[in-house]
Design an enzyme around this catalytic site. Structure first.
Site, mmCIF file in Angstrom:
data_model
loop_
_atom_site.group_PDB
_atom_site.id
_atom_site.type_symbol
_atom_site.label_atom_id
_atom_site.label_comp_id
_atom_site.label_asym_id
_atom_site.label_seq_id
_atom_site.Cartn_x
_atom_site.Cartn_y
_atom_site.Cartn_z
ATOM 1 N N LYS A 14 0.722 -0.968 0.009
ATOM 2 C CA LYS A 14 0.083 0.002 -0.013
ATOM 3 C C LYS A 14 1.036 1.416 -0.162
ATOM 4 C CE LYS A 14 -2.143 -1.283 3.855
ATOM 5 N NZ LYS A 14 -1.493 -2.641 4.155
ATOM 6 N N ARG A 89 -10.246 0.618 8.432
ATOM 7 C CA ARG A 89 -9.487 -1.023 8.601
ATOM 8 C C ARG A 89 -10.526 -1.848 9.274
ATOM 9 N NH1 ARG A 89 -3.549 -0.140 8.396
ATOM 10 N NH2 ARG A 89 -2.779 -2.183 8.838
ATOM 11 N N ARG A 128 12.098 -6.493 5.698
ATOM 12 C CA ARG A 128 11.833 -5.185 6.055
ATOM 13 C C ARG A 128 12.345 -5.070 7.536
ATOM 14 N NH1 ARG A 128 6.846 -1.780 5.163
ATOM 15 N NH2 ARG A 128 6.195 -2.923 6.941
ATOM 16 N N ARG A 134 10.776 -1.110 12.709
ATOM 17 C CA ARG A 134 9.463 -1.009 12.985
ATOM 18 C C ARG A 134 9.451 -2.331 13.810
ATOM 19 N NH1 ARG A 134 5.059 -0.160 8.424
ATOM 20 N NH2 ARG A 134 3.844 -1.508 9.779
ATOM 21 N N ARG A 146 -1.008 -9.466 13.172
ATOM 22 C CA ARG A 146 -1.509 -8.426 12.170
ATOM 23 C C ARG A 146 -2.386 -9.054 10.849
ATOM 24 N NH1 ARG A 146 4.069 -5.570 10.730
ATOM 25 N NH2 ARG A 146 2.959 -4.321 9.374
HETATM 26 P P1 AP5 Z 1 4.574 -1.497 1.841
HETATM 27 O O1 AP5 Z 1 4.642 -0.611 0.662
HETATM 28 O O2 AP5 Z 1 5.129 -0.896 3.333
HETATM 29 O O3 AP5 Z 1 3.455 -2.414 2.423
HETATM 30 P P2 AP5 Z 1 2.001 -2.120 2.990
HETATM 31 O O4 AP5 Z 1 1.068 -2.691 2.488
HETATM 32 O O5 AP5 Z 1 1.903 -0.294 3.074
HETATM 33 O O6 AP5 Z 1 2.265 -2.775 4.469
HETATM 34 P P3 AP5 Z 1 2.515 -2.041 5.847
HETATM 35 O O7 AP5 Z 1 3.660 -2.612 6.529
HETATM 36 O O8 AP5 Z 1 2.350 -0.357 6.090
HETATM 37 O O9 AP5 Z 1 1.491 -2.971 6.664
HETATM 38 P P4 AP5 Z 1 0.233 -2.290 7.763
HETATM 39 O O10 AP5 Z 1 -0.822 -2.104 6.796
HETATM 40 O O11 AP5 Z 1 0.206 -3.444 8.777
HETATM 41 O O12 AP5 Z 1 0.928 -1.364 8.362
HETATM 42 P P5 AP5 Z 1 0.204 0.158 8.957
HETATM 43 O O13 AP5 Z 1 1.467 1.311 8.764
HETATM 44 O O14 AP5 Z 1 -0.821 0.722 7.884
HETATM 45 O O15 AP5 Z 1 5.575 -2.828 1.546
HETATM 46 C C1 AP5 Z 1 5.858 -3.710 2.548
HETATM 47 C C2 AP5 Z 1 7.356 -4.101 2.081
HETATM 48 O O16 AP5 Z 1 7.086 -5.106 0.999
HETATM 49 C C3 AP5 Z 1 8.453 -3.272 1.689
HETATM 50 O O17 AP5 Z 1 9.661 -3.597 2.083
HETATM 51 C C4 AP5 Z 1 8.331 -2.870 0.258
HETATM 52 O O18 AP5 Z 1 9.623 -2.409 -0.230
HETATM 53 C C5 AP5 Z 1 8.150 -4.405 -0.169
HETATM 54 N N1 AP5 Z 1 7.254 -4.594 -1.610
HETATM 55 C C6 AP5 Z 1 6.098 -3.810 -1.693
HETATM 56 N N2 AP5 Z 1 5.744 -4.164 -2.949
HETATM 57 C C7 AP5 Z 1 6.483 -5.007 -3.399
HETATM 58 C C8 AP5 Z 1 6.640 -5.987 -4.527
HETATM 59 N N3 AP5 Z 1 5.814 -5.691 -5.532
HETATM 60 N N4 AP5 Z 1 7.529 -6.931 -4.649
HETATM 61 C C9 AP5 Z 1 8.247 -7.309 -3.583
HETATM 62 N N5 AP5 Z 1 8.221 -6.561 -2.593
HETATM 63 C C10 AP5 Z 1 7.430 -5.276 -2.249
HETATM 64 O O19 AP5 Z 1 -0.503 -0.009 10.192
HETATM 65 C C11 AP5 Z 1 0.442 -0.144 11.351
HETATM 66 C C12 AP5 Z 1 -0.254 -0.436 12.383
HETATM 67 O O20 AP5 Z 1 -0.950 0.721 12.791
HETATM 68 C C13 AP5 Z 1 -1.550 -1.400 12.439
HETATM 69 O O21 AP5 Z 1 -1.094 -2.707 12.818
HETATM 70 C C14 AP5 Z 1 -2.308 -0.913 13.525
HETATM 71 O O22 AP5 Z 1 -1.954 -1.271 14.971
HETATM 72 C C15 AP5 Z 1 -2.146 0.435 13.388
HETATM 73 N N6 AP5 Z 1 -3.076 1.142 12.694
HETATM 74 C C16 AP5 Z 1 -2.961 1.405 11.129
HETATM 75 N N7 AP5 Z 1 -4.049 2.098 10.585
HETATM 76 C C17 AP5 Z 1 -5.113 1.892 11.630
HETATM 77 C C18 AP5 Z 1 -6.293 1.865 11.481
HETATM 78 N N8 AP5 Z 1 -7.157 2.490 10.320
HETATM 79 N N9 AP5 Z 1 -7.075 1.493 12.530
HETATM 80 C C19 AP5 Z 1 -6.622 0.880 13.552
HETATM 81 N N10 AP5 Z 1 -5.144 0.682 13.520
HETATM 82 C C20 AP5 Z 1 -4.521 1.132 12.660
HETATM 83 MG MG MG Z 2 2.143 0.985 4.700
#
Ligand code: AP5
Ligand code: MG
Length: 191
Positions: A14, A89, A128, A134, A146
């Protein structure tokens, strides 16, 4: 006005795809995960609270998250539109977002769901975790949590927007730019 949700499990790409999308369409990027992490870094009250959930792989409570998202939207009155990354979410967050946008005479145009299988997600996040700093990327049991939380609490959001005819699925495995091209063609066909 273009408002889109970039949806998918942890590690689906994402954040990676958001960067290209905001450049192409001139959108404001709202990543709730990034905002929480900035608050953790700044040691704010919100950050301390969020950390207690994030480090365990759990969701931050809806009331706190919705309030924060609302204030971020209000901080960007001139935006051409938003890309919501990691929000909504839960079904409650999706309903709150619709209400919030409706009050501004706006709506969600499309939800792009990045489809990536579980083994690939775990591989990406652990990789990562070696350098990201993280805490939620290091422990395999937190990564598993997660993913389980995503399945139980977040997948209903995809269904919620399917019922509105707004969900499109994109294969999130493969070359980052190829995935980006597929996403833009799906977005453009909806404009
Ligand atoms: P990346 O682009 O970072 O993926 P992502 O989908 O953004 O994954 P996140 O780590 O952000 O996951 P998340 O949704 O759990 O975290 P968030 O910060 O939202 O890519 C991931 C890796 O893969 C990178 O190393 C990238 O280089 C690699 N990659 C990407 N594309 C690729 C490809 N095509 N091929 C190979 N490699 C690739 O949330 C974190 C925490 O915050 C949650 O767990 C929760 O506790 C809290 N939180 C956030 N939002 C909410 C909400 N709305 N409600 C409640 N709690 C929330
Ligand atoms: Mg993200």
């Amino acid at each position: 006005m273009l408002n889109l949700i970039l949806f998918g499990p942890p590690g689906a790409g994402k954040g990676t795809q958001s960067q290209n999308i905001i450049t192409k369409y001139g959108l404001a990027h709202l990543s709730t995960g990034d905002i929480f992490r900035a608050n953790i870094k700044g040691e704010t009250q919100l950050g301390v609270l969020a950390k207690s959930y994030i480090d365990k792989g759990q969701l931050v409570p809806d009331d706190v998250t919705i309030k924060m998202l609302q204030s971020e939207v209000e901080k960007n009155p001139g935006a051409k539109g938003f890309i919501f990354d990691g929000f909504p979410r839960t079904a409650a967050q999706a309903q709150a977002l619709d209400v919030l946008l409706e009050a501004r005479n706006q709506k969600i145009n499309v939800l792009v769901s990045l489809e990536v299988e579980e083994e690939e997600l775990k591989k990406r996040l652990l990789e990562r975790g070696k350098t990201s700093g993280r805490a939620d990327d290091v422990d395999p049991s937190v990564i598993q949590k997660r993913i389980e939380v995503y399945k139980a609490e977040t997948t209903p959001v995809k269904e919620y927007y399917s019922k509105q005819g707004k969900t499109v699925e994109v294969n999130g495995i493969g070359d980052v730019l190829e995935i980006f091209k597929t996403i833009t063609s799906k977005i453009d066909s909806r404009l």
